[in-house]
Design an enzyme around this catalytic site. Structure first.
Site, PDB file in Angstrom:
ATOM      1  N   HIS A 117    -155.303 -10.689  -2.207  1.00  0.00           N
ATOM      2  CA  HIS A 117    -154.950  -9.512  -1.408  1.00  0.00           C
ATOM      3  C   HIS A 117    -154.741  -9.928   0.037  1.00  0.00           C
ATOM      4  CE1 HIS A 117    -159.323  -9.703  -0.861  1.00  0.00           C
ATOM      5  NE2 HIS A 117    -159.287  -8.762   0.056  1.00  0.00           N
TER       6      HIS A 117
ATOM      7  N   HIS B 103    -156.025  -9.139   3.073  1.00  0.00           N
ATOM      8  CA  HIS B 103    -156.985  -9.174   4.178  1.00  0.00           C
ATOM      9  C   HIS B 103    -157.033 -10.560   4.826  1.00  0.00           C
ATOM     10  CE1 HIS B 103    -159.430  -5.362   2.927  1.00  0.00           C
ATOM     11  NE2 HIS B 103    -158.360  -5.069   3.633  1.00  0.00           N
TER      12      HIS B 103
ATOM     13  N   ASP C 105    -159.285 -12.487   5.958  1.00  0.00           N
ATOM     14  CA  ASP C 105    -160.279 -13.471   5.507  1.00  0.00           C
ATOM     15  C   ASP C 105    -159.965 -14.044   4.131  1.00  0.00           C
ATOM     16  OD1 ASP C 105    -160.914 -10.941   4.386  1.00  0.00           O
ATOM     17  OD2 ASP C 105    -162.995 -11.520   4.087  1.00  0.00           O
ATOM     18  N   HIS C 106    -158.785 -13.725   3.599  1.00  0.00           N
ATOM     19  CA  HIS C 106    -158.331 -14.330   2.345  1.00  0.00           C
ATOM     20  C   HIS C 106    -157.009 -15.081   2.499  1.00  0.00           C
ATOM     21  CE1 HIS C 106    -161.404 -12.484  -0.325  1.00  0.00           C
ATOM     22  NE2 HIS C 106    -161.499 -11.685   0.709  1.00  0.00           N
TER      23      HIS C 106
ATOM     24  N   HIS D 201    -160.148  -1.612  -3.451  1.00  0.00           N
ATOM     25  CA  HIS D 201    -160.501  -2.216  -2.160  1.00  0.00           C
ATOM     26  C   HIS D 201    -159.262  -2.211  -1.271  1.00  0.00           C
ATOM     27  CE1 HIS D 201    -162.552  -4.895   0.635  1.00  0.00           C
ATOM     28  NE2 HIS D 201    -161.572  -5.781   0.515  1.00  0.00           N
TER      29      HIS D 201
ATOM     30  N   ASP E 251    -162.459  -9.370  -3.982  1.00  0.00           N
ATOM     31  CA  ASP E 251    -163.241  -8.260  -3.455  1.00  0.00           C
ATOM     32  C   ASP E 251    -163.163  -7.016  -4.339  1.00  0.00           C
ATOM     33  OD1 ASP E 251    -163.586 -10.082  -1.466  1.00  0.00           O
ATOM     34  OD2 ASP E 251    -162.698  -8.897   0.133  1.00  0.00           O
TER      35      ASP E 251
ATOM     36  N   HIS F 242    -167.196 -13.329  -1.908  1.00  0.00           N
ATOM     37  CA  HIS F 242    -168.143 -13.338  -0.797  1.00  0.00           C
ATOM     38  C   HIS F 242    -169.570 -13.592  -1.272  1.00  0.00           C
ATOM     39  CE1 HIS F 242    -165.509 -11.802   2.431  1.00  0.00           C
ATOM     40  NE2 HIS F 242    -164.891 -11.154   1.459  1.00  0.00           N
TER      41      HIS F 242
END
Length: 254
Positions: free
Chosen positions: A54, A56, A58-59, A113, A132, A170
């Site tokens: 996805h 975001h 942090d990915h 999410h 996530d 995570h």
């Protein structure tokens, strides 16, 4: 064939995963480049593919530097998310499949999410990369979708074989476990798992991945359809999605 899967800790609490088979290596998600490049170097591997779950940051933030270090790599991501992902070489959607060194990789839409979040299921490796969506003892916050959508996504993942290993995005397991105990304080399997998680974290060990069987026995978000869980949250007559929504709301405030 025996695929090797390596967990790579990144950023503060992210995980990325390297899959290696037949001299080729794929990466699931790219939170940052340096830890991934170090893990590759330690093993003498080059990076051939990146699979993004996805959009975001942090990915995906490590992707530009990974492309620089491995300019030939191919990037796969969700068709529905392509407009906000880095440049993709292959767009995939729910129900699609592709091959990685003789392994079929199935794509599952797990929106909730985010809209367009996907998971990658490798059946013959008993592995699912869920980022996530389904997480160890938890699930991601519902930022873009609805609780009903997230419940549908989790239900798809719950239908996979119990031996499936869940590689999530995570290291949230300890906090998730402490919340889970507020929902099912009498769940013996949960109490044992939380104790094991506490010991693992005290020793600096990862708590990801986990098995789907573990999650079905202890994760309150997967257990929202069970009558004992509905009674525990004082919603004995609720439908499954409503019970899930209540548990997710409680976790958001935890």
């Amino acid at each position: 064939m025996t695929m090797e899967i390596v967990t790579v800790p990144c950023r503060t609490d992210n995980y990325a995963f390297l899959l290696h088979e037949g001299g080729r290596t794929a990466l699931v998600d790219a939170p940052e480049a340096a830890p991934v490049l170090d893990a590759l170097s330690e093993r003498g591997w080059s990076l051939d593919e990146v699979w993004i779950t996805h959009h975001h940051p942090d990915h995906v933030e490590g992707l530009p530097d990974l492309r620089k270090a491995h300019p030939g790599l191919s990037v796969t991501g969700g068709r529905e998310d392509a407009h906000r992902l880095p440049r993709l070489d292959r767009e995939v959607g729910d129900g699609d499949a592709f091959q990685f060194e003789g392994h079929e990789v199935r794509v599952i839409d797990v929106s909730g999410h985010t809209i367009g979040h996907i998971a990658f299921h490798v059946p013959d490796a008993d592995a699912a990369f869920t980022a996530d969506s389904l997480m160890a003892l938890g699930c991601g916050r519902v930022f873009e979708g609805t609780p009903e959508m997230m419940w549908q996504s989790l239900s798809k993942l719950a239908a996979l074989p119990d031996q499936t290993v869940i590689y999530s995005g995570h290291e949230y397991t300890l906090n998730n476990g402490r919340f889970a105990l507020t929902v099912e304080p009498g769940n013996d399997a949960l109490k044992k798992r939380v104790a094991a998680v506490e010991a693992a974290r005290a020793e600096g060990r990862f708590t990801v991945p986990s098995t789907l069987a573990e999650e079905k026995a202890t994760n309150p978000f997967l257990r929202a359809s069970l009558q004992e869980v509905k009674e525990a949250i004082s919603m004995p007559h609720a439908d499954d999605a409503a019970a899930f929504a209540e548990i997710r709301s409680r976790k958001d405030a935890f």
